[in-house]
Design a protein around this motif. Structure first.
Motif, mmCIF file in Angstrom:
data_model
loop_
_atom_site.group_PDB
_atom_site.id
_atom_site.type_symbol
_atom_site.label_atom_id
_atom_site.label_comp_id
_atom_site.label_asym_id
_atom_site.label_seq_id
_atom_site.Cartn_x
_atom_site.Cartn_y
_atom_site.Cartn_z
ATOM 1 N N ASN A 71 0.960 -1.213 -0.006
ATOM 2 C CA ASN A 71 -0.031 0.018 -0.015
ATOM 3 C C ASN A 71 0.898 1.349 -0.012
ATOM 4 O OD1 ASN A 71 -2.438 -1.620 0.678
ATOM 5 N ND2 ASN A 71 -3.306 0.213 0.371
ATOM 6 N N ASP A 103 -10.214 -3.681 5.879
ATOM 7 C CA ASP A 103 -10.831 -3.579 4.406
ATOM 8 C C ASP A 103 -11.893 -4.616 4.047
ATOM 9 O OD1 ASP A 103 -8.989 -1.582 3.666
ATOM 10 O OD2 ASP A 103 -7.420 -2.908 3.297
ATOM 11 N N MET A 138 -14.430 -7.050 -0.413
ATOM 12 C CA MET A 138 -13.155 -6.098 0.150
ATOM 13 C C MET A 138 -13.914 -4.515 -0.419
ATOM 14 S SD MET A 138 -9.310 -5.880 -1.284
ATOM 15 C CE MET A 138 -8.965 -7.448 -0.655
ATOM 16 N N GLY A 145 -6.095 -5.306 -0.690
ATOM 17 C CA GLY A 145 -6.287 -4.944 0.676
ATOM 18 C C GLY A 145 -5.096 -4.737 1.564
ATOM 19 N N LYS A 146 -5.293 -3.850 2.483
ATOM 20 C CA LYS A 146 -4.129 -3.701 3.356
ATOM 21 C C LYS A 146 -4.132 -4.440 4.467
ATOM 22 C CE LYS A 146 -3.893 0.707 3.898
ATOM 23 N NZ LYS A 146 -3.914 2.152 4.696
ATOM 24 N N THR A 192 -12.499 -1.461 0.543
ATOM 25 C CA THR A 192 -11.474 -0.306 0.456
ATOM 26 C C THR A 192 -10.173 -0.923 -0.055
ATOM 27 O OG1 THR A 192 -11.175 -0.454 2.962
ATOM 28 C CG2 THR A 192 -12.359 1.303 1.852
ATOM 29 N N ASN A 193 -9.202 -0.154 -0.434
ATOM 30 C CA ASN A 193 -7.813 -0.451 -0.888
ATOM 31 C C ASN A 193 -7.711 -1.681 -1.790
ATOM 32 O OD1 ASN A 193 -6.517 1.445 0.614
ATOM 33 N ND2 ASN A 193 -6.913 0.409 2.512
ATOM 34 N N LYS A 240 -11.370 -0.193 11.527
ATOM 35 C CA LYS A 240 -12.371 -0.786 10.993
ATOM 36 C C LYS A 240 -13.857 -0.548 11.353
ATOM 37 C CE LYS A 240 -14.150 -5.480 9.536
ATOM 38 N NZ LYS A 240 -13.775 -6.705 9.055
#
Lengths: 510, 309
Positions: A441, B248, B236, B243-244, B238-239, A500
């Protein structure tokens, strides 16, 4: 007794040769490296890796030599065993007379000159000379550059016949320097051994010279006793051509402890004898001279050896450096270009171990002294995030073992983004291939002006230099994102964690 | 060289296509569905296998799509070296359930593969799909080498007129598209249509030549899947697409099934929007696909079955 011992030696050496060679074949990277520890039992790797976990192996090899002489050369060295096979094969085509070895005085001046020329640069942190002459490293290159390609070809033929069971294996990089080095060395040792047995081991091989020098102090040495009737049977079998039957002398520094003479003798006239302190008892003047010479050489060898170890302990970097030509990326675990250059003898164990086949032998990326050393190329794939194979197999300490968790943060380089080449900027269309492939990322897609498009944003501190972005970037002819290698590897930062948010829904939304 | 040649062909044929006008004759004719059979089925609240079994029943049973003796390909998303709970790949239990059902319907062979993005071996293994599919009786095919792909023409394609497609897709009788529902940094969303990138060899071409248009172009190949099954058990949000971390991923416990690939993606997208806002107009390839008459985004026109378990 020597008969049994000899056959054990032969069986053991063949087994070691096979397992060692298998380490360099493409399939070794799909299974756990059960035999990578065997690589550490090679002399040069154990010497260079003495401070990084190979001390035990080094001590065992030294003790073995102080006990029985050059056991390494007869049993553990892959090139030694290979040469024996070639000699044996070549003898089938020789007349009975030519098949017999004769005593030769040896080329001590050459041996020790080569040794000094190899060891002095090594003390100064330059591994190139020993990389070119070390039998193990050469065997690695021959296995990975030549044999492995043959095995891959066979695999791919089988895979085309049974496409559902066997998979096609992509060929690794073509590397000019390493391929040439492998071919030349293979031809040289085939010629040497076909004509005169262990000639390479006793004139050029630096490991042979080191262990030969140490053999002088071996506790047990081969000796000829009174039973000898000078039938020459032992001489004719001696691949090292080191038995002087007329004077009842054996040049221990050249004897590779193959036991062929002892097995061949019908009168039990040649065998290992406890030889501690016997050397001083020589009476003749000539004997004393030879003795002195031997001791001098042994001291020279020991001096060079301890010099190498001391230089490693003092972390003396390469004293001479040539200018690096291109962008090199050292594999994870290399710590720095300097550490890699100090330890790597280009055996290519890491290159063979890479499941993605992205490690290739350098040409001049590291400069001339780093020729054939491993560098990463993201042309055909990228460094797998959850993989640490290369760092696990290096026997030299050039790549230090990393755990998967350490590897995931090991920054071997940093990506560099060029907006002008980026598809989103240039063509005004969606892309995001780099973001898609980025495992850390370090790249995120952010809104691009008011176009409705998203464009990559790079955080170089989070980047580990795995090259996924560079590999997949579709911009051509120039990629919009490329990785620049770190001369000193760093620890990357972790991407910021987000909270989250649990979302609960009851409807389909349509 | 290859690309240059390709571009020439592409340019020439797009001109031809322009002159030729509409080419609806080339469209693969969809089997006329019996009146009481749904066009789109949405299920939520169950486990992957249970949701699949329920949905396929609503679709008229697998035997509507898979006939005795047919060779079937089930094409999940196995793009990443990630575990099932990371939601980067299709749920292995769902893949296994489909494989079993196809075999039960008399398929002579069921093949599972993907052209992975990460190294293929760890992807196959860590996604859990290789093991699950094999246990269910499928054969795993390889997709990591160009040799497994064959060039085909895509006459209706606008930017992508030709592509190397995996031979298993070209040689099978029918195939079932089983994507996972994810956010995507480049394409915005990855659902059924985006999943076609795993049957194509040169993915860079798509990225370099208007990704959204190329994704839509891909969905005009003559060998279309008989069924699209969108796995939304874990999604998923986001990201994506990698995914991170666990932040996510949402446990959404849903599944969408349709013969209309655009409808399947539209339904999945609207469902996704409840977790994170995403407009239909944001996802270029779905809009383009509707314009190209690949399918419809107007779900009200379809017979839809919504089931909560």
């Amino acid at each position: 007794m020597y008969k049994t011992l000899k056959w054990i030696r032969v069986a053991l050496s063949l087994l070691i040769l096979i397992i060692l060679t298998l380490n360099f074949f493409y399939f070794s990277n799909t299974s756990p490296n059960f035999s990578a520890v065997l690589l550490k039992f090679q002399f040069v790797p154990s010497m260079l890796g003495i401070l990084t976990g190979s001390a035990l192996f080094f001590i065992i090899l030294i003790i073995l030599t102080f006990l029985f002489g050059r056991v390494y050369c007869s049993t553990l060295c892959p090139v030694g065993t290979f040469q024996d096979i070639v000699s044996r094969f070549a003898s089938l085509f020789k007349s009975k007379k030519n098949r017999r070895y004769k005593y030769s005085k040896g080329y001590d001046w050459l041996r020790y000159s080569v040794l000094v020329l190899v060891m002095l640069p090594l003390i100064g942190g330059i591994t190139l000379p020993i990389a070119i002459l070390d039998p193990y490293s050469n065997w690695g290159r021959i296995s990975s550059q030549l044999f492995d390609r043959g095995v891959q070809t066979i695999n791919n033929i089988i895979a085309s016949i049974f496409p559902n069971t066997f998979y096609i294996n992509n060929y690794s990089h073509f590397a000019l320097a390493a391929l040439l080095a492998a071919i030349v060395f293979l031809l040289v040792i085939i010629c040497f051994s076909a004509i005169r047995g262990r000639l390479y081991c006793n004139t050029i091989c630096p490991v042979g010279s080191i262990l030969g020098g140490l053999s002088k102090f071996a506790l047990f040495k081969p000796e000829i006793n009174g039973n000898c009737n000078q039938c020459m049977l032992c001489v004719s079998k001696c691949k090292s051509q080191c038995i002087d039957v007329k004077n009842h002398k054996i040049d221990v520094s050249r004897c590779v402890a193959c036991l062929d003479c002892m097995q061949g003798c019908n009168r039990n006239a040649i065998g290992y004898r406890f030889a501690f302190k016997k050397v001083e008892n020589k009476s003749s003047e000539e004997g004393k001279n030879i003795d002195k010479q031997g001791r001098r050489r042994a001291i020279l060898t020991l001096g060079l050896l301890s010099g190498v170890v001391a230089a490693r302990a003092a972390k003396i970097g390469p004293l001479v450096r040539t200018k690096a030509e291109k962008n090199a990326i050292a594999p994870p675990g290399a710590v720095s270009f300097e550490n890699l250059k100090n330890h790597c003898t280009t055996c290519h164990a890491c290159i063979s171990a890479c499941p993605s086949q992205i490690i290739k032998p350098a040409l001049l990326e590291y400069g001339l002294e780093g020729i054939m050393m491993p560098t990463l190329s993201y042309k055909d794939h990228f460094c797998t995030y959850e993989c640490n194979k290369c760092s696990q197999v290096c026997p030299n300490g050039a790549l230090l073992p990393l755990s998967i968790e350490e590897k995931k943060l090991c920054q071997i380089g940093k990506a560099k983004y060029c907006l002008k080449e980026c598809i989103v900027y240039r063509d005004g269309t969606d892309c995001g291939a780099c973001d898609e492939h980025c495992p850390t990322n370090a790249i995120t897609m952010v809104p691009y002006k008011d176009t409705g498009l998203y464009i990559p944003k790079l955080d170089r501190n989070v980047c580990i230099g795995c090259g996924a972005c560079e590999y997949i970037c579709p911009a051509s002819p120039v990629k919009a994102i490329i990785v620049i290698g770190n001369e000193e590897h760093q620890i990357a930062m972790e991407a910021a964690k987000e909270e989250k948010k649990e979302v609960k829904i009851d409807e389909f939304g349509f | 060289m290859e690309r240059r040649g390709f571009l020439k062909v592409a340019a020439a044929s797009s001109l031809l296509g322009f002159l030729g006008g509409g080419s609806s004759i080339l469209r693969a004719s969809e089997p006329a569905s019996p009146p009481n059979i749904n066009d789109l089925v949405a299920v939520m609240g169950g486990e992957p296998e249970a949701m699949y079994l329920r949905a396929i029943k609503e679709m008229g049973g697998i035997s509507r799509f898979v006939k005795k003796g047919q060779r079937v390909v089930v094409k999940p998303n196995i793009g990443w070296n990630k575990k099932p709970e990371e939601a980067a790949n299709t749920n292995p239990q769902l893949v296994a359930a489909i494989v079993k059902d196809c075999l039960k319907a008399g398929a002579s062979e069921v093949v599972v593969f993907d052209h992975t993005c990460d190294s293929w071996m760890p992807c196959y293994k860590n996604s859990g799909i290789e093991a699950a599919a094999k246990a269910a009786g499928a054969r795993i095919a390889f997709g990591h080498d160009e040799k497994y792909y064959r060039m085909v023409n895509i006459p209706r394609g606008v930017r992508m007129k030709q592509a190397k497609i995996h031979e298993e897709i070209l040689d099978c009788d029918v195939w079932i598209n089983v994507p996972v529902l994810k956010n995507h940094g480049g394409a915005r969303m990855t659902i059924s249509m985006k999943n076609f990138m795993g049957i194509v060899w040169d993915r860079k071409f798509l990225h370099a030549n208007d990704l959204q248009q190329c994704i839509a172009d891909c969905s005009t190949i003559s060998k279309m899947p008989v069924l699209n099954i969108v796995d939304a058990y874990r999604i998923m949000t986001t990201n994506g697409p990698v995914g991170k971390g666990p932040e996510d991923v949402q446990l959404a416990k849903a599944l969408f099934m349709s013969t209309d690939i655009v409808a399947a993606d539209t339904a999945a997208l609207k469902f996704f929007s409840q977790f994170r806002e995403m407009k239909l107009s944001d996802v270029g390839h779905i809009m383009i696909a509707e314009k190209m008459k690949i399918g419809t985004t107007d779900l009200d026109k379809l017979q839809v079955s919504r089931i909560k378990m």
